[in-house]
Design an enzyme around this catalytic site. Sequence first.
Site, PDB file in Angstrom:
ATOM      1  N   GLY A 235      19.580  -5.279  -3.158  1.00 56.82           N
ATOM      2  CA  GLY A 235      20.416  -4.928  -2.010  1.00 56.82           C
ATOM      3  C   GLY A 235      19.652  -4.414  -0.816  1.00 56.82           C
ATOM      4  O   GLY A 235      20.258  -3.954   0.162  1.00 56.82           O
ATOM      5  N   TYR A 317     -10.373  28.729   3.144  1.00 54.17           N
ATOM      6  CA  TYR A 317     -10.924  28.850   4.490  1.00 54.17           C
ATOM      7  C   TYR A 317      -9.931  28.306   5.504  1.00 54.17           C
ATOM      8  O   TYR A 317      -9.050  27.510   5.189  1.00 54.17           O
ATOM      9  CB  TYR A 317     -12.254  28.083   4.613  1.00 54.17           C
ATOM     10  CG  TYR A 317     -12.147  26.607   4.297  1.00 54.17           C
ATOM     11  CD1 TYR A 317     -11.796  25.684   5.279  1.00 54.17           C
ATOM     12  CD2 TYR A 317     -12.394  26.143   3.010  1.00 54.17           C
ATOM     13  CE1 TYR A 317     -11.689  24.338   4.993  1.00 54.17           C
ATOM     14  CE2 TYR A 317     -12.287  24.796   2.706  1.00 54.17           C
ATOM     15  CZ  TYR A 317     -11.934  23.897   3.701  1.00 54.17           C
ATOM     16  OH  TYR A 317     -11.809  22.560   3.409  1.00 54.17           O
ATOM     17  N   SER A 330      -7.249  13.469   1.207  1.00 58.08           N
ATOM     18  CA  SER A 330      -7.514  14.706   0.465  1.00 58.08           C
ATOM     19  C   SER A 330      -8.323  15.716   1.254  1.00 58.08           C
ATOM     20  O   SER A 330      -8.641  16.794   0.735  1.00 58.08           O
ATOM     21  CB  SER A 330      -8.233  14.375  -0.850  1.00 58.08           C
ATOM     22  OG  SER A 330      -9.471  13.726  -0.587  1.00 58.08           O
ATOM     23  N   GLY A 331      -8.671  15.393   2.499  1.00 58.16           N
ATOM     24  CA  GLY A 331      -9.302  16.388   3.354  1.00 58.16           C
ATOM     25  C   GLY A 331     -10.787  16.235   3.583  1.00 58.16           C
ATOM     26  O   GLY A 331     -11.446  17.175   4.035  1.00 58.16           O
ATOM     27  N   HIS A 335     -17.669  16.370  10.339  1.00 55.33           N
ATOM     28  CA  HIS A 335     -17.322  17.264  11.450  1.00 55.33           C
ATOM     29  C   HIS A 335     -18.508  18.119  11.868  1.00 55.33           C
ATOM     30  O   HIS A 335     -19.498  18.262  11.134  1.00 55.33           O
ATOM     31  CB  HIS A 335     -16.134  18.154  11.075  1.00 55.33           C
ATOM     32  CG  HIS A 335     -16.368  19.088   9.935  1.00 55.33           C
ATOM     33  ND1 HIS A 335     -17.017  20.299  10.080  1.00 55.33           N
ATOM     34  CD2 HIS A 335     -16.020  18.999   8.624  1.00 55.33           C
ATOM     35  CE1 HIS A 335     -17.059  20.918   8.915  1.00 55.33           C
ATOM     36  NE2 HIS A 335     -16.458  20.150   8.015  1.00 55.33           N
ATOM     37  N   CYS A 353     -16.762  18.170   2.762  1.00 55.86           N
ATOM     38  CA  CYS A 353     -16.916  17.416   4.004  1.00 55.86           C
ATOM     39  C   CYS A 353     -18.383  17.124   4.283  1.00 55.86           C
ATOM     40  O   CYS A 353     -19.289  17.667   3.628  1.00 55.86           O
ATOM     41  CB  CYS A 353     -16.320  18.195   5.173  1.00 55.86           C
ATOM     42  SG  CYS A 353     -14.520  18.343   5.107  1.00 55.86           S
ATOM     43  N   ASN A 355     -21.108  17.807   6.872  1.00 55.72           N
ATOM     44  CA  ASN A 355     -21.460  18.688   7.986  1.00 55.72           C
ATOM     45  C   ASN A 355     -22.604  18.099   8.801  1.00 55.72           C
ATOM     46  O   ASN A 355     -23.537  17.515   8.249  1.00 55.72           O
ATOM     47  CB  ASN A 355     -21.906  20.055   7.470  1.00 55.72           C
ATOM     48  CG  ASN A 355     -20.772  20.893   6.902  1.00 55.72           C
ATOM     49  OD1 ASN A 355     -21.001  22.041   6.495  1.00 55.72           O
ATOM     50  ND2 ASN A 355     -19.564  20.370   6.852  1.00 55.72           N
TER      51      ASN A 355
END
Length: 405
Positions: A235, A317, A330-331, A335, A353, A355
Site C-alpha cells: 500500500g 568533553y 559516530s563522531g 579537525h 578523531c 587531530n
Amino acid sequence: MAAWRGSRRRTGGMVALSLVVVALAAGCTGTPDAEPRRSDDSSRETSSTKATPPPTPVKLSITPGNNATGIAPGAPITVAAVGGKLTRVVLKNDAGEPVRGRLSPDATTWQTTEPLGFTRTYTATATGMGTNGKPATLTSTFSTITPALRADLSMNPLDGQTVGVGQPLAFYFDTDISKKRAVERAIQITTTPPVEGAFYWFDDSEVHWRPKNYWPAGTKVKINAAIYGKNFGNGVYGNNDRTANITIGRAITAVADGRTHTMKVKVDGKLARTIPISMGKPGHETPHGTYVVMSEHLGYTMDSSTYGVPTDSAAGYRTYVDIASRMSNSGIFYHSAPWSVADQGQDNVSHGCINMTTAHATWLQNISQKGDIIVVKNSGGPALEPWDGLGDWQIPWHEYKKGNR
C-alpha cells in the site's frame, strides 16, 4: 532475283511481285517468335482495378475502462481509434481540472503526459471520425488509488553540488519499502562518461548507488528519481519526484597512517602535502577503513555526548574547534586541534578523531569538498562499519552489486 525476274513477266508477274513486297513489309513490323497477344491477358491489370476498402465506422477505446478503480497515478491513460481518427480527447478530474496529453501524428492514439492525483475520480471523453465520415463518442469514468502510505524521498547530494570522487548517491525514504526493485527502476542515474555502478540497500528505507571504482574527476551525474505514483508494495506509493545534476570535482584522496602519524594528501594523483596527525589513543582507537567526507564546518563544538559519553564524565568533553570535517555518523572528524600539536606526528592521543594544526586543517578543507576519500590504516581500531556514515567503500564490489535487497 525474284524481283528481277518479275520485271520481265506480264500482268501475272506483276501481281506476284506485289505479294512479295507485302510479305516483306509485314516481316519488318513484327517479331517472328513473339506470342500472339490475347485480349483477355490478366497481366495487364492496372491500379484502377484494385479493391478499395469500404468506408468503416470508427471504433474508440479508453484505458482504463469505465468504472475502473484503484488506478495508480503513474499509470498512463490511453485513447485509441481504429477505422478512423481521433478528433477530440478531454480528460478531467472531479474538480473539473484538465489533464494534459499528446495526440500521435496519425491521430489514432492519445496518451497522458502528466500523472494523475491520488484518490481522485477522472472522466475521459473521446470523439473520433470514421472513414465513413460519421463521428462517434466514448466516455470512461474511473478512480485512482488511495494509498495506505505515501513515501517521501530525500537524497544526498543535492542539485548543483560538486562532490568528491568517493561520494555515493544516497536516497532516504520516510517509510519502509518492500518492493525494492521497483524503487531501483524508478531512480534513473545517467553519467557522462558512462560509469558502472549499482544500488545497495542499507536498510528497508535507505538505498545508495555508487560506482564500481572511484568516480572519474569531472564526471557529470544526472539523477531522475521519478517515484511519484509508483507502487512500492504494502500500500506504499511514491509521493514526490526528485531530480539533481551533480558534478564530480577534483580527485582528492588522503591516507592517514596511525603508525607514522601522518596524513598524505593527493590531488589528482599527485602528492600535495604530508600532514603530521594524531589519531585515537588506546581505548579510543580510530576505526580503520575508507571514509567519505560527509560535511564541512567552520566553528564546531566537539561533544562526546553525541556518541553516548556524558560531557561531565571522566572521558567526556565539549570542545570548540575552528575547523572540522565529519567523516562518520559516530563522531569521527578530522579537525584543528591546537592543544595536541606537540603530539601530532608523534603519538595518538585523541578520542578517535584525526587531530592536526589549524593551518593544516584550514588548507585541507579549503581544497576539498564532501565526498573526498580518507583512508585510515594502522590505527589499531576496529573496521569502519559500512553503515557508519558513507561507508559504502567498505563493502566489496562483488557483494555491493548484489544489492542487499
